[in-house]
Design a protein around this motif. Sequence first.
Motif: not given
Length: 74
Positions: A20, A22-29, A45-46, A49
């Motif tokens: 959840q 990861a999806a909100r910050v556009r990363l993979s789990q 950036e990560q 975020a």
Amino acid sequence: MQLGQILRSARRAKKLSQAQAAARVRLSQSRLSALELDPASITTEQLLALLGLYELDLTVQSRATAALSSATEW
């Protein structure tokens, strides 16, 4: 507490799974999992975020101030 531990604790406090968050910050789990285990490769950036998602503040201070602060906490 180290950065990876802080990120994991903050995610859990928000009651988010790794997927959840990861999806909100556009990363993979798998990338979020890696960052929680070893944040050495986290990008600015990560980091920003994730701090925003978890409602955390980033504080920058001199090492001398940090040493005094940690000495007085005990």
